[in-house]
Motif scaffolding. Sequence first.
Motif, PDB file in Angstrom:
ATOM      1  N   GLU B 166       0.819  -1.204   0.000  1.00  0.00           N
ATOM      2  CA  GLU B 166       0.000   0.000   0.000  1.00  0.00           C
ATOM      3  C   GLU B 166       0.851   1.251   0.000  1.00  0.00           C
ATOM      4  N   TYR B 167       0.180   2.373  -0.259  1.00  0.00           N
ATOM      5  CA  TYR B 167       0.894   3.623  -0.418  1.00  0.00           C
ATOM      6  C   TYR B 167       0.791   4.474   0.832  1.00  0.00           C
ATOM      7  N   HIS B 169      -0.246   7.347   1.552  1.00  0.00           N
ATOM      8  CA  HIS B 169      -1.454   8.092   1.885  1.00  0.00           C
ATOM      9  C   HIS B 169      -2.534   7.189   2.462  1.00  0.00           C
ATOM     10  N   GLN B 170      -2.334   5.905   2.360  1.00  0.00           N
ATOM     11  CA  GLN B 170      -3.291   4.969   2.924  1.00  0.00           C
ATOM     12  C   GLN B 170      -2.985   4.626   4.385  1.00  0.00           C
TER      13      GLN B 170
ATOM     14  N   PRO C 342      -0.359   7.331  -7.140  1.00  0.00           N
ATOM     15  CA  PRO C 342      -1.322   6.334  -6.668  1.00  0.00           C
ATOM     16  C   PRO C 342      -2.452   6.937  -5.852  1.00  0.00           C
ATOM     17  N   ARG C 343      -2.288   8.162  -5.410  1.00  0.00           N
ATOM     18  CA  ARG C 343      -3.340   8.750  -4.591  1.00  0.00           C
ATOM     19  C   ARG C 343      -4.610   8.945  -5.385  1.00  0.00           C
ATOM     20  N   TYR C 346      -6.002   5.046  -5.957  1.00  0.00           N
ATOM     21  CA  TYR C 346      -6.224   4.345  -4.694  1.00  0.00           C
ATOM     22  C   TYR C 346      -6.591   5.381  -3.658  1.00  0.00           C
ATOM     23  N   GLY C 347      -7.749   5.989  -3.858  1.00  0.00           N
ATOM     24  CA  GLY C 347      -8.031   7.175  -3.081  1.00  0.00           C
ATOM     25  C   GLY C 347      -8.344   6.996  -1.619  1.00  0.00           C
ATOM     26  N   GLU C 348      -8.613   5.777  -1.214  1.00  0.00           N
ATOM     27  CA  GLU C 348      -9.095   5.659   0.169  1.00  0.00           C
ATOM     28  C   GLU C 348      -7.977   5.903   1.167  1.00  0.00           C
ATOM     29  N   GLU C 349      -8.212   6.781   2.104  1.00  0.00           N
ATOM     30  CA  GLU C 349      -7.262   7.007   3.188  1.00  0.00           C
ATOM     31  C   GLU C 349      -7.695   6.176   4.375  1.00  0.00           C
ATOM     32  N   ARG C 350      -6.739   5.632   5.067  1.00  0.00           N
ATOM     33  CA  ARG C 350      -7.134   4.828   6.227  1.00  0.00           C
ATOM     34  C   ARG C 350      -7.096   5.677   7.479  1.00  0.00           C
TER      35      ARG C 350
END
Lengths: 334, 358, 350
Positions: B166-167, B169-170, C342-343, C346-350
């Motif tokens: 994962e990246y 921002h996640q 990738p933001r 893969y837009g979801e922020e945790r």
Amino acid sequence: MAIGESQTELDDGPAGEIGDDGFEADVGWRYTLRKIKGDATARFGLYVIIVVLAVSLVTGIDSNLERLTLGRYEDFVLAEAILSHPEHLPPPGETERRLPPAFAEEGSWAHPLGTDQNGRDYLTRLIYGTQVSVFVGIVATLIGLVGGTIIGAISGYYGGWVDDVLMRAVETLYAIPPLVLVIVFTVFVSGNDPDIIYAVFGVGIAFIPVFARLIRSRVLSVREMDYVEAARAAGVKDRDILRRHVIPNSFAPVLVLATLYIGVTILIVAGLSFLGYGAQPPTADWGEMLRVAHQYMHANPWMSIWPGIAILVTIMGFNLFGDGLQDALDPRIK
Amino acid sequence: MTDTLLEVTDLKTHFFTERGVVRAVDGISFDVRPGEIVGLVGESGAGKSVATTSIMRLVDDPGQIVSGEIEFAGSTIVGFDEADGELVPREEMLSNADMRRQIRGNEIAIIFQDPMESLNPVYSVGAQVREFIELNRDLSGGEATEEAIEMLRRVGIPEAEDRYDEYPHQFSGGMRQRVLIAMALGCRPRLIIADEPTTALDVTVEGQILELVRDLQAEFDTSFVWVTHDMGVVAELCDRVNVMYLGKIVEQGPIDDIFYNTKHPYTEALLSSIPRPDRTVAELDPIEGTMPSARNPPRGCRFHPRCPDAREACTRIDPEFYDVSDGAGVQYSACIKHADVGYWDSEPFDGQRLEQPP
Amino acid sequence: MGLLRYTIRRLLQAIPVMFGIAVITFILVNATPGDPVDYMVAEELASEELIAAIEERYGLDEPLHIRFLHYLGFSWILEALGVPGFQDSPTGLLQGDLGLSMYYDRPVSELMWTRLPPTLLLMISAFAFAIATAVPLGVLAARRRNKPTDHISRIVALVGVSTPSFWIGIMLIIIFGVLLGWLPTGRLVYPWRPPAHYGYTGYPELFYQTIRHLLLPMVALGTLQMATIMRVERSSMIESFQKDYVTLARAYGVPERTIMRKHAFRVSQLPVITLVGLNLTSAIGGAVLIEEVFAINGMGRLIIQAIGTLDYQLVLGTTVVIGFVFVIGVIITDIAYAYVDPRVSYGEER
């Protein structure tokens, strides 16, 4: 000792002074001027602009301005040239496209840059062309600036659906290539009878989105400031708030943008003239001269060089100065 | 005395800017022993970050390490010799290439303050951890990947194997900081420099990170230089502390001595300025004034303009590092109270409260 | 998988946009004053029957809303579905029919087939040239900041931004075509035509000539793009150098070259990609000029001609097609951006 005060009676010495470390303000007109004075390229740009402006005024303003705004000329260049320099009258019956002197045969110093397809002195036409470019550049940019400011200010200040509608309209306008937009505008408004004045308005309108977006973002940031709320609470009219608080605060970036866009305008209008939708013959305009020069490309390549250089130098001046202004007003990494 | 791992002697790092010379670090000395956590405390602008970047020799234009010595496990990171009245870098000093290959990452790793900015947003988290591990340890790509996943797990990231891809921002702020810790530990360095790693996190997350660090430190026996401005963190974590002010270390010693046997007015002021739940706002005791710029530090003792115990002598005399040890450990203070230079005889400065001679 | 989903999403979003373009264009074109019939015959002199015949041929005799349905191709669909009232409906947009050009008296779509490819060839090669030169130069300038290489590149960028593209074209023709005779002075050779069409011996010569003819217009059109891209590339790289993650990479002993190539470069491309997207519109204007200079029979020239002759269907058709091409271009840049960042996908922020 009061809070914040870190002075002592001690004096001098590199390790002696507290508080004052030679700190000077980083904002304000004086700072901007100082920065520009220190920036050699920006200064150079400014000089170029001044030279261009001076050249445009060299042939006198009133009669040309009149003709520029009222429509077509009738051979004014030839007439003026003859009146001021009778020796420039081409030999009767002969239309010569000559080459510049010293570089080529058939050239002479009477026509330092040669003559055009009608025998008119090229240098003179180049000088007259400066007027058109300066006029167009300033007026079109002003139109864009004023129009954009009004729209941007309203849009940013009132927000809501007004903002949405205006911004969608502005974005649509922005999506159309300026050249095409102006041509359509010219055909639309003039009934397919192009002239420079339509180009000026067309380009001005094409630039409204740029200024509108800038002003809007500034308005948005200023709007939330406390003193604006205070003014509102005190009953000051929105119009006055905009005028007295919002707009002066946005001045700096607008100035930078305007300077840079004068250059862009000249570029676009040159392109329009090249296609035949800008200045109409016999008006002297750099783009128009290039249009003709293009036809004579093989026969007389010299005709193509000078107007292009004139455009290049002029725009470069505006770009250099505009860049310098930008660096002075918003220092970033160089 | 155990071998010192890192020894910094009289380090000076100055920045040569258009407006003058900023003496960000102006002669500090401290050391780190294997397996201990040494704190570096001070307000913003004290020079802590510059000190740490100097250790890694990552100081960039217009900054320069001007003088001093830094020894790490027998190698010379910084050292000067005098030649014709000028300071010349010593020959045994590690070259840039050596620094890169041997020290950075392998022996000394660094954790930055801002977990948001420390990770590259366009690459996956796992790839970034793996890259550093692969570079600094003798592992193949596949082994490094496994190690990276393992480290992510160790620092408490759930489902480490999935989250590897994962990246940044996640991940939340606390998670990102854990990733940075994983990066650092994964390289198995002997020393980790942590530059305010919990400052950007909220208190509960901070607590978790501190606990994690304590556990990992015990497990891997890594030494730490922990930079912070928070005395509370220091109290929880550190074995020894250095208190910095305006480019100098003003007090140094074991944690208990610093807290209960404070020997410098600045340290005292820092400790009393911490808000406590049993004191009201009116009883807050902040240090007055702000830290002046390091371009023109005050003459004499640098703290004197804000020092409640300042006297006239303090405006003249530049304190040295005086040995004030009277407990189990070695303690130093840079206050002339502890020297025999006439502090007690001079007049109080600007009408501050007088302290009776002992 | 995020990227694929994002791509599909963008493509689907494009449909209502293209529909909107078609509708707006129709409204705008039909709102312009001026009588197209006037361009073909002097109305005062022509007979009533002639005018009526012209109007019927070009569908100008029907009311506006009917014309709209014909234009979109709805009437044809409705007729096929058996809805009463629609007989002999002409085909429209949905069937790929863009109407009949009045000036050329040929179907607009036929004109598109011959005119669109040259413009696309020109624009794509110009952008390719711009990116291929600007990116390395920008990176180089960033690495050698404030050294001679940097200064030279910035001067080049400045000149590139200040010079009219059509003048560059003319000068290139004069220098390389007229004076040196190395390169052709106009027109393009199209690699999708058979070599025999041009009298070439085979495909190798065809491709060679294609490139030869493409060189000058490509540089003329691409220079402005190159200049703007180079500037942004440079400042973007410089900004990346200051970022914490780059310093961190250095602190972990990553060699400088790898930092440049991997850590700094990828992130720096984001503003550049955005810029390319923004430049697409101005590039169309540039294409118009370059086509004029090099006598290339492309869409640019066609549009201007159509506007100038008030050839309604042609203006409509070309605008819609250009609009579509533009939308596709924007989508491509968006996808490129999403690929790098990738933001976005893969837009979801945790």
